[in-house]
Design a protein around this motif. Structure first.
Motif, PDB file in Angstrom:
ATOM      1  N   HIS A   1      -5.738  -6.523  -7.465  1.00 14.71           N
ATOM      2  CA  HIS A   1      -6.327  -7.920  -6.723  1.00 14.71           C
ATOM      3  C   HIS A   1      -5.460  -9.153  -7.486  1.00 14.71           C
ATOM      4  O   HIS A   1      -5.245  -8.985  -8.508  1.00 14.71           O
ATOM      5  CB  HIS A   1      -7.591  -8.000  -6.910  1.00 14.71           C
ATOM      6  CG  HIS A   1      -8.614  -6.970  -6.416  1.00 14.71           C
ATOM      7  ND1 HIS A   1      -8.602  -6.693  -5.077  1.00 14.71           N
ATOM      8  CD2 HIS A   1      -8.839  -5.880  -6.977  1.00 14.71           C
ATOM      9  CE1 HIS A   1      -9.612  -5.542  -4.989  1.00 14.71           C
ATOM     10  NE2 HIS A   1      -9.910  -5.185  -6.285  1.00 14.71           N
TER      11      HIS A   1
ATOM     12  N   ASP B   1       2.197   5.211  -1.364  1.00 11.54           N
ATOM     13  CA  ASP B   1       2.004   6.620  -2.342  1.00 11.54           C
ATOM     14  C   ASP B   1       2.905   6.748  -3.072  1.00 11.54           C
ATOM     15  O   ASP B   1       3.994   7.065  -2.645  1.00 11.54           O
ATOM     16  CB  ASP B   1       1.892   7.730  -1.023  1.00 11.54           C
ATOM     17  CG  ASP B   1       1.357   9.132  -1.532  1.00 11.54           C
ATOM     18  OD1 ASP B   1       1.837   9.360  -2.640  1.00 11.54           O
ATOM     19  OD2 ASP B   1       1.003   9.769  -0.942  1.00 11.54           O
TER      20      ASP B   1
ATOM     21  N   ASP C   1      -8.972  -2.027 -10.163  1.00  9.05           N
ATOM     22  CA  ASP C   1      -9.981  -1.289  -9.857  1.00  9.05           C
ATOM     23  C   ASP C   1      -9.398   0.607  -9.886  1.00  9.05           C
ATOM     24  O   ASP C   1      -8.234   0.526  -9.240  1.00  9.05           O
ATOM     25  CB  ASP C   1     -10.527  -1.110  -8.635  1.00  9.05           C
ATOM     26  CG  ASP C   1     -11.715  -2.499  -8.684  1.00  9.05           C
ATOM     27  OD1 ASP C   1     -12.309  -2.713  -9.635  1.00  9.05           O
ATOM     28  OD2 ASP C   1     -11.525  -3.094  -7.637  1.00  9.05           O
ATOM     29  N   GLN C   2      -9.753   1.369 -10.638  1.00  8.51           N
ATOM     30  CA  GLN C   2      -9.518   2.593 -10.491  1.00  8.51           C
ATOM     31  C   GLN C   2      -9.841   3.295  -9.452  1.00  8.51           C
ATOM     32  O   GLN C   2     -10.970   3.170  -9.164  1.00  8.51           O
ATOM     33  CB  GLN C   2      -9.596   3.591 -11.806  1.00  8.51           C
ATOM     34  CG  GLN C   2      -8.844   3.358 -12.912  1.00  8.51           C
ATOM     35  CD  GLN C   2      -9.005   4.487 -14.129  1.00  8.51           C
ATOM     36  OE1 GLN C   2      -8.842   5.514 -13.665  1.00  8.51           O
ATOM     37  NE2 GLN C   2      -9.462   4.010 -15.206  1.00  8.51           N
ATOM     38  N   THR C   3      -9.088   4.041  -8.619  1.00  7.28           N
ATOM     39  CA  THR C   3      -9.714   4.858  -7.517  1.00  7.28           C
ATOM     40  C   THR C   3      -9.300   6.616  -7.862  1.00  7.28           C
ATOM     41  O   THR C   3      -9.081   6.594  -9.060  1.00  7.28           O
ATOM     42  CB  THR C   3      -8.816   4.449  -6.133  1.00  7.28           C
ATOM     43  OG1 THR C   3      -7.338   4.896  -6.274  1.00  7.28           O
ATOM     44  CG2 THR C   3      -8.920   3.122  -5.782  1.00  7.28           C
TER      45      THR C   3
ATOM     46  N   CYS D   1       2.728  -5.780  -8.643  1.00  6.32           N
ATOM     47  CA  CYS D   1       2.064  -5.994  -7.646  1.00  6.32           C
ATOM     48  C   CYS D   1       0.709  -6.921  -8.483  1.00  6.32           C
ATOM     49  O   CYS D   1       0.145  -7.856  -7.420  1.00  6.32           O
ATOM     50  CB  CYS D   1       1.088  -4.512  -7.523  1.00  6.32           C
ATOM     51  SG  CYS D   1       1.840  -3.314  -6.287  1.00  6.32           S
TER      52      CYS D   1
ATOM     53  N   THR E   1      -3.922  -7.989  -2.129  1.00 11.39           N
ATOM     54  CA  THR E   1      -4.414  -6.963  -2.848  1.00 11.39           C
ATOM     55  C   THR E   1      -3.533  -5.613  -2.545  1.00 11.39           C
ATOM     56  O   THR E   1      -3.087  -5.371  -1.242  1.00 11.39           O
ATOM     57  CB  THR E   1      -5.884  -6.611  -2.297  1.00 11.39           C
ATOM     58  OG1 THR E   1      -6.748  -7.482  -2.810  1.00 11.39           O
ATOM     59  CG2 THR E   1      -6.191  -5.102  -2.940  1.00 11.39           C
ATOM     60  N   SER E   2      -2.868  -5.120  -3.511  1.00  8.13           N
ATOM     61  CA  SER E   2      -1.991  -3.892  -3.262  1.00  8.13           C
ATOM     62  C   SER E   2      -2.820  -2.931  -3.612  1.00  8.13           C
ATOM     63  O   SER E   2      -3.787  -2.519  -4.544  1.00  8.13           O
ATOM     64  CB  SER E   2      -0.850  -4.099  -4.368  1.00  8.13           C
ATOM     65  OG  SER E   2      -0.035  -5.066  -3.855  1.00  8.13           O
ATOM     66  N   HIS E   3      -2.392  -1.449  -3.254  1.00  8.79           N
ATOM     67  CA  HIS E   3      -2.783  -0.192  -3.555  1.00  8.79           C
ATOM     68  C   HIS E   3      -1.720   0.717  -3.755  1.00  8.79           C
ATOM     69  O   HIS E   3      -0.789   0.814  -3.110  1.00  8.79           O
ATOM     70  CB  HIS E   3      -3.645   0.345  -2.135  1.00  8.79           C
ATOM     71  CG  HIS E   3      -4.665  -0.570  -1.638  1.00  8.79           C
ATOM     72  ND1 HIS E   3      -5.820  -0.428  -2.126  1.00  8.79           N
ATOM     73  CD2 HIS E   3      -4.713  -1.364  -0.611  1.00  8.79           C
ATOM     74  CE1 HIS E   3      -6.830  -1.410  -1.405  1.00  8.79           C
ATOM     75  NE2 HIS E   3      -5.976  -2.127  -0.444  1.00  8.79           N
TER      76      HIS E   3
ATOM     77  N   THR F   1      -6.079  -0.046  -7.212  1.00  4.67           N
ATOM     78  CA  THR F   1      -6.195  -1.100  -6.620  1.00  4.67           C
ATOM     79  C   THR F   1      -5.954  -2.500  -7.334  1.00  4.67           C
ATOM     80  O   THR F   1      -6.868  -2.777  -8.352  1.00  4.67           O
ATOM     81  CB  THR F   1      -7.487  -1.109  -5.689  1.00  4.67           C
ATOM     82  OG1 THR F   1      -7.665  -0.029  -4.897  1.00  4.67           O
ATOM     83  CG2 THR F   1      -7.598  -2.570  -4.672  1.00  4.67           C
TER      84      THR F   1
ATOM     85  N   ASP G   1       0.815  -1.224   0.073  1.00  2.93           N
ATOM     86  CA  ASP G   1      -0.123  -0.080   0.057  1.00  2.93           C
ATOM     87  C   ASP G   1       0.854   1.189   0.036  1.00  2.93           C
ATOM     88  O   ASP G   1       1.571   1.564   0.887  1.00  2.93           O
ATOM     89  CB  ASP G   1      -1.215   0.183   1.373  1.00  2.93           C
ATOM     90  CG  ASP G   1      -2.033   1.067   1.318  1.00  2.93           C
ATOM     91  OD1 ASP G   1      -1.769   2.175   0.491  1.00  2.93           O
ATOM     92  OD2 ASP G   1      -3.096   0.755   1.738  1.00  2.93           O
TER      93      ASP G   1
ATOM     94  N   ARG H   1      -1.192   4.901  -4.545  1.00  4.09           N
ATOM     95  CA  ARG H   1      -2.166   5.814  -4.203  1.00  4.09           C
ATOM     96  C   ARG H   1      -1.235   7.411  -4.596  1.00  4.09           C
ATOM     97  O   ARG H   1      -0.077   7.267  -4.990  1.00  4.09           O
ATOM     98  CB  ARG H   1      -2.563   6.208  -2.763  1.00  4.09           C
ATOM     99  CG  ARG H   1      -3.251   4.935  -2.361  1.00  4.09           C
ATOM    100  CD  ARG H   1      -3.500   4.867  -0.663  1.00  4.09           C
ATOM    101  NE  ARG H   1      -3.717   3.806  -0.195  1.00  4.09           N
ATOM    102  CZ  ARG H   1      -4.962   3.434  -0.325  1.00  4.09           C
ATOM    103  NH1 ARG H   1      -5.969   4.127  -0.633  1.00  4.09           N
ATOM    104  NH2 ARG H   1      -5.315   2.370   0.576  1.00  4.09           N
TER     105      ARG H   1
END
Length: 463
Positions: A388, A326, A379-381, A341, A347-349, A386, A324, A351
């Motif tokens: 999976h 930034d 998934d786009q945030t 990832c 699951t990776s994030h 994100t 996770d 940011r």
């Protein structure tokens, strides 16, 4: 009536730069065993183009050794030549001589798809006598420019009305005053660097205030400030989000360019995902490059990292980890980090990288589409991705004329069977020799493996 851009094209006989064409499909080579290699990457694009522009406004001739010779830096050299700068680049050391007094620019500045050219050169053109058309690849027309154009107009630049991006004309004025200016650099830190670089050339210097909600890629601004100070320019950055550059001479300085640490990312990541060992030579112990974050990132992803006399060595442990993170300070690493990832359990994030929607392509949408195409779930945030874990499969990985996307696709191809990139030629933007270096890395790995099984050779546990 013709718009100013069309009129200048007719008068000078220039036409808009044509988009680059794909060079055909490239089957990404598979790593049959752990990758073991020593790699030397070419010079930093960010440092090369800043060094070129500063040499162009210096108080005398200077040299650049080890500068990156790639499409982005060729575009910068050609753009500066339009502004009257003489550049002898026939060899590993380039000699740069500023434009003679009274020179008047005329013609077209071709930015291609290079952000540093389309952002750094217009401020200098605005302070030079004459008129130019600023143009580029068709994909560049969508890249954000409005905040910089508005800032230039605010300090006295003469740019066509209602201009939001490429193409546009600049009618230069050597007396461009400078002074206080406000800019929203949320979409690109290059706006700040562009104004900083022209600051010492302006009679009033420049006093820049960033007013946006976020400010990405701070290391790139730090690089610009550091390079100005190395040339005797006085820069006050003691107040957050404010930079004051005093007018005055830029000292000519002979420089040697560092290796491009961001371009080292796919090679070092190759060790992490294959359980191998890769050393990138010449890794600096201190640097302003955003790629300096790679050692920590790869450690977090499960690799072992060591900086030694030969360079930076990454050793894969065979156990990747989800993260996770930034990446706002080093957003150009996003495609390679996302590819790793996609191979990691959990699951990776990622940011802090909303602004990369305005890079060579919309990198967040492109990564979502291409990773999903190979079987991942992404998934786009609002400001990132994100990712999976899923079992990946082969297929076409589209690059969108984006060199960083090509790096990500090549990396996945080491592990996933039958990955084909639609265009490897786009890597010429910052590393024309990428395909050759990639294949050489695998050739070195084959030689290493052969040495382990050769009669009389030390085995994997030998001394």
């Amino acid at each position: 009536m013709d718009d100013p851009a069309a009129q200048l094209r007719r008068e000078t006989g220039t036409t808009p730069a044509a988009p680059r064409r794909a060079a055909g499909a490239w089957p990404a080579p598979r790593a049959e065993e752990r990758v073991h290699a020593v790699v030397s990457v070419p010079g930093s694009k960010s440092e090369t183009n800043r060094a070129l522009l500063l040499a162009a406004i210096a108080d005398g001739p200077s040299t650049i050794t080890g500068g990156l010779d790639a499409r982005d830096t060729q575009l910068m050299r050609d753009a500066l030549r339009v502004l009257g700068v003489q550049i002898d680049d026939d060899g590993p050391t380039w000699r740069v001589t500023p434009a003679p007094p009274g020179f008047e620019m005329r013609g077209t500045i071709d930015c291609g798809l290079a952000g540093t050219v389309m952002r750094f050169v217009p401020p200098l053109a605005a302070a030079t006598a004459g008129q130019v058309l600023v143009d580029g690849d068709e994909q560049a027309y969508a890249r954000p420019m409005r905040p910089l154009i508005d800032a230039l107009i605010d300090i006295g630049a003469r740019i066509g009305e209602d201009v939001t991006g490429l193409p546009f004309t600049i009618t230069g004025r050597p007396d461009l005053p400078g002074g206080p200016v406000v800019v929203d650099a949320s979409s690109s830190s290059q706006y700040v660097s562009a104004l900083l670089l022209v600051g010492p050339r302006l009679p009033l210097g420049i006093d820049i205030r960033h007013v946006g909600a976020t400010l990405p890629s701070l290391p790139h601004i730090a690089m610009t400030v550091s390079m100005l100070r190395e040339r005797g320019v006085e820069v006050d950055d003691s107040t957050p989000h404010r930079w004051v550059v005093r007018p005055g001479p830029v000292a000519a300085r002979d420089v040697t360019v560092e290796p491009d640490l961001s371009n080292a990312a796919p090679f070092l990541a190759a060790a992490a995902i294959t359980g191998g060992r890769v050393t990138v030579t010449g890794w600096p112990r201190e640097t302003d490059q955003p790629g300096a974050l790679l050692p920590g990132l790869l450690t977090d992803l499960g690799a072992e990292v060591e900086l030694g006399a030969e360079g930076l060595t990454v050793t894969g442990t065979g156990h990747l980890r989800a993260i996770d993170v930034d990446l706002s300070a080093a957003s150009e690493l996003t495609p390679v980090v996302a590819a790793v990832c996609a191979l990691a359990p959990g699951t990776s994030h990622i940011r802090g990288v909303a602004h990369i929607r305005g890079h060579e392509t919309d990198r967040l949408a492109a990564l979502e589409a291409e990773l999903e195409r190979l079987g991942s779930h992404v998934d786009q945030t609002a400001d990132g991705l994100t990712i999976h874990p899923r079992l990946l499969h082969g297929g076409t990985f589209r690059t969108y004329a984006d060199h960083r996307m090509a790096h990500a696709g090549a990396l996945l191809g080491l592990i996933v069977d039958d990955v084909t990139l639609d265009d490897i030629a786009c890597t010429a933007k910052t590393m024309p020799q990428f395909p050759e270096l990639w294949l050489d890395m695998l050739h070195q790995s084959d030689e290493w493996l052969a040495a382990q099984v050769r009669p009389g050779a030390d085995g994997p546990g030998g001394s």
